[in-house]
Design an enzyme around this catalytic site. Structure first.
Site, PDB file in Angstrom:
ATOM      1  CB  CYS A 122       6.116  -2.764 -26.195  1.00 11.97           C
ATOM      2  SG  CYS A 122       5.091  -3.565 -24.944  1.00 11.97           S
ATOM      3  CB  ALA A 173      -0.048  -1.924  14.946  1.00 17.42           C
ATOM      4  CB  CYS A 222       6.300  -4.249 -20.083  1.00 15.41           C
ATOM      5  SG  CYS A 222       5.750  -4.922 -21.658  1.00 15.41           S
ATOM      6  CG  ASP A 278      -0.331  -0.147   2.542  1.00 15.29           C
ATOM      7  OD1 ASP A 278      -0.994  -0.718   3.449  1.00 15.29           O
ATOM      8  OD2 ASP A 278       0.820   0.299   2.715  1.00 15.29           O
ATOM      9  CD  GLU A 291      -8.360 -11.930  15.040  1.00 13.13           C
ATOM     10  OE1 GLU A 291      -9.307 -11.184  14.751  1.00 13.13           O
ATOM     11  OE2 GLU A 291      -7.893 -12.802  14.272  1.00 13.13           O
ATOM     12  CG  HIS A 318       4.359  -9.796  -0.413  1.00 15.57           C
ATOM     13  ND1 HIS A 318       3.483 -10.039   0.615  1.00 15.57           N
ATOM     14  CD2 HIS A 318       5.283 -10.784  -0.349  1.00 15.57           C
ATOM     15  CE1 HIS A 318       3.858 -11.144   1.270  1.00 15.57           C
ATOM     16  NE2 HIS A 318       4.940 -11.612   0.697  1.00 15.57           N
TER      17      HIS A 318
HETATM   18  N1  APR Z   1      -3.127  -3.953  14.523  1.00 13.88           N
HETATM   19  C1  APR Z   1      -2.354  -5.070  14.455  1.00 13.88           C
HETATM   20  N2  APR Z   1      -2.755  -6.225  13.847  1.00 13.88           N
HETATM   21  C2  APR Z   1      -3.997  -6.234  13.318  1.00 13.88           C
HETATM   22  C3  APR Z   1      -4.868  -5.114  13.372  1.00 13.88           C
HETATM   23  C4  APR Z   1      -4.384  -3.932  14.015  1.00 13.88           C
HETATM   24  N3  APR Z   1      -5.121  -2.842  14.101  1.00 13.88           N
HETATM   25  N4  APR Z   1      -6.048  -5.450  12.750  1.00 13.88           N
HETATM   26  C5  APR Z   1      -5.906  -6.737  12.334  1.00 13.88           C
HETATM   27  N5  APR Z   1      -4.681  -7.221  12.678  1.00 13.88           N
HETATM   28  C6  APR Z   1      -4.092  -8.537  12.411  1.00 13.88           C
HETATM   29  C7  APR Z   1      -5.098  -9.655  12.221  1.00 13.88           C
HETATM   30  O1  APR Z   1      -5.462 -10.239  13.463  1.00 13.88           O
HETATM   31  C8  APR Z   1      -4.298 -10.635  11.343  1.00 13.88           C
HETATM   32  O2  APR Z   1      -3.555 -11.537  12.150  1.00 13.88           O
HETATM   33  O3  APR Z   1      -3.398  -8.427  11.194  1.00 13.88           O
HETATM   34  C9  APR Z   1      -3.320  -9.720  10.589  1.00 13.88           C
HETATM   35  C10 APR Z   1      -3.608  -9.548   9.106  1.00 13.88           C
HETATM   36  O4  APR Z   1      -3.407 -10.799   8.512  1.00 13.88           O
HETATM   37  P1  APR Z   1      -3.649 -11.000   6.936  1.00 13.88           P
HETATM   38  O5  APR Z   1      -4.917 -10.382   6.540  1.00 13.88           O
HETATM   39  O6  APR Z   1      -3.457 -12.450   6.683  1.00 13.88           O
HETATM   40  O7  APR Z   1      -2.492 -10.127   6.263  1.00 13.88           O
HETATM   41  P2  APR Z   1      -0.941 -10.472   6.101  1.00 13.88           P
HETATM   42  O8  APR Z   1      -0.439 -11.314   7.225  1.00 13.88           O
HETATM   43  O9  APR Z   1      -0.240  -9.219   5.830  1.00 13.88           O
HETATM   44  O10 APR Z   1      -0.970 -11.366   4.747  1.00 13.88           O
HETATM   45  C11 APR Z   1       0.252 -11.789   4.216  1.00 13.88           C
HETATM   46  O11 APR Z   1      -0.841 -12.674   2.275  1.00 13.88           O
HETATM   47  O12 APR Z   1      -2.602 -12.337   0.903  1.00 13.88           O
HETATM   48  C12 APR Z   1      -1.245 -12.287   0.960  1.00 13.88           C
HETATM   49  O13 APR Z   1       0.310 -10.953  -0.247  1.00 13.88           O
HETATM   50  C13 APR Z   1      -0.712 -10.882   0.700  1.00 13.88           C
HETATM   51  O14 APR Z   1       0.982  -9.637   1.917  1.00 13.88           O
HETATM   52  C14 APR Z   1      -0.145 -10.468   2.061  1.00 13.88           C
HETATM   53  C15 APR Z   1       0.189 -11.799   2.704  1.00 13.88           C
END
Ligand code: APR
Length: 244
Positions: free
Chosen positions: A151, A231, A123, A100, A215, A115
């Site tokens: 291209c 966070a 391209c 992002d 979590e 990522h």
């Molecule tokens: N602060 C901290 N953690 C949080 C918050 C918050 N406010 N809100 C949610 N979370 C936690 C959730 O509990 C979860 O464990 O963030 C985590 C997000 O997990 P995912 O959605 O699985 O994201 P991520 O771990 O970044 O995914 C990894 O998977 O889909 C692919 O390429 C994509 O980079 C991504 C990779």
């Protein structure tokens, strides 16, 4: 938290790994959370090279939607604390799975992007005239899929899709940074590799490992300190305790 605060000294080697959760408070959807992207969309239909080859327009509709959503988001307190730490701590490394760009937007100078970036493209044919990957900030496109200016073929998002290789230089740098004094994993479900593997590497290097997440994750039972919460709340608390 005291065990962490006392270790956050000026010359400590500090490495932070972030995931989608660090941007949740900014309004960027996570992937696997309650309203996560993978709850509403099929990754195999939108985030693989095969899916793009089959229907580049569909994939670009999704990435254009995500770009416009992210463009309206601002870094939150978690991004800002990490940006401040990247200036204050000489041995600070930020590794992110996020595409992002909010870490960069908050002023973090060096970000190891595992990522890729949603704000970069390349391209699809890898034409000789094109410069590998380049910046593209558009949220509106005249035509989808958008065209390669070199291209005339089509371009693809500069992100790493499922089944694709990560940039080996970035993975090497992240692996080296796992050899540190403090390793913090923030806002990731710790299920996607190689990112999730750096937590274990750091532990084996003897780092003090910390997880920040509302979590539990597969990493929770392996870390020295699991801080339960957002966070955007916990990082400012730690920053307040260490005065930066
Ligand atoms: N602060 C901290 N953690 C949080 C918050 C918050 N406010 N809100 C949610 N979370 C936690 C959730 O509990 C979860 O464990 O963030 C985590 C997000 O997990 P995912 O959605 O699985 O994201 P991520 O771990 O970044 O995914 C990894 O998977 O889909 C692919 O390429 C994509 O980079 C991504 C990779």
């Amino acid at each position: 938290m005291h065990a962490l605060v006392e270790r956050l000294t000026h010359n400590a080697r500090i490495t932070v790994l972030t995931g989608a959760g660090v941007s949740a408070a900014s309004g960027v959807p996570t992937f696997r959370g309650g309203d996560g992207l993978w709850k509403n969309f099929r990754p195999e239909a939108l985030a693989t090279a095969d899916a793009f080859g089959r229907d580049p327009r569909l994939v670009w509709e999704w990435y254009a939607w995500r770009r416009s959503l992210i463009a309206a988001c601002e870094p939150n307190a978690a991004h800002q604390v990490l940006a401040e730490w990247s200036r204050r701590f000489p041995n600070f490394t930020l590794i992110t799975q996020n595409v992002d760009g909010l870490h960069e937007k908050s002023g973090t100078a060096t970000v190891l992007r595992l990522h890729g970036s949603i704000w970069e493209v390349r391209c699809w044919e890898s034409c000789a005239a094109s410069p590998g990957q380049w910046r593209d900030d558009r949220t509106e496109f005249e035509v989808l899929p958008p065209r390669c200016p070199h291209c005339g073929g089509i371009i693809r998002p500069g992100v790493v899709w499922f089944g694709e290789m990560l940039d080996p230089d970035v993975v090497d740098a992240a692996s080296r940074a796992a050899d540190c004094d403090i390793f913090m994993t923030v806002g990731t479900s710790a299920v996607v590799y190689p990112a999730a593997g750096f937590i274990d590497q750091a532990r084996k290097h003897g780092a003090f490992t910390v997880e920040i997440n509302p979590e539990a994750t597969p990493a929770t039972s392996t870390v020295d300190l699991a801080l339960r919460g957002g966070a955007e709340t916990i990082l400012p608390e730690i920053a307040a305790k260490i005065g930066c």
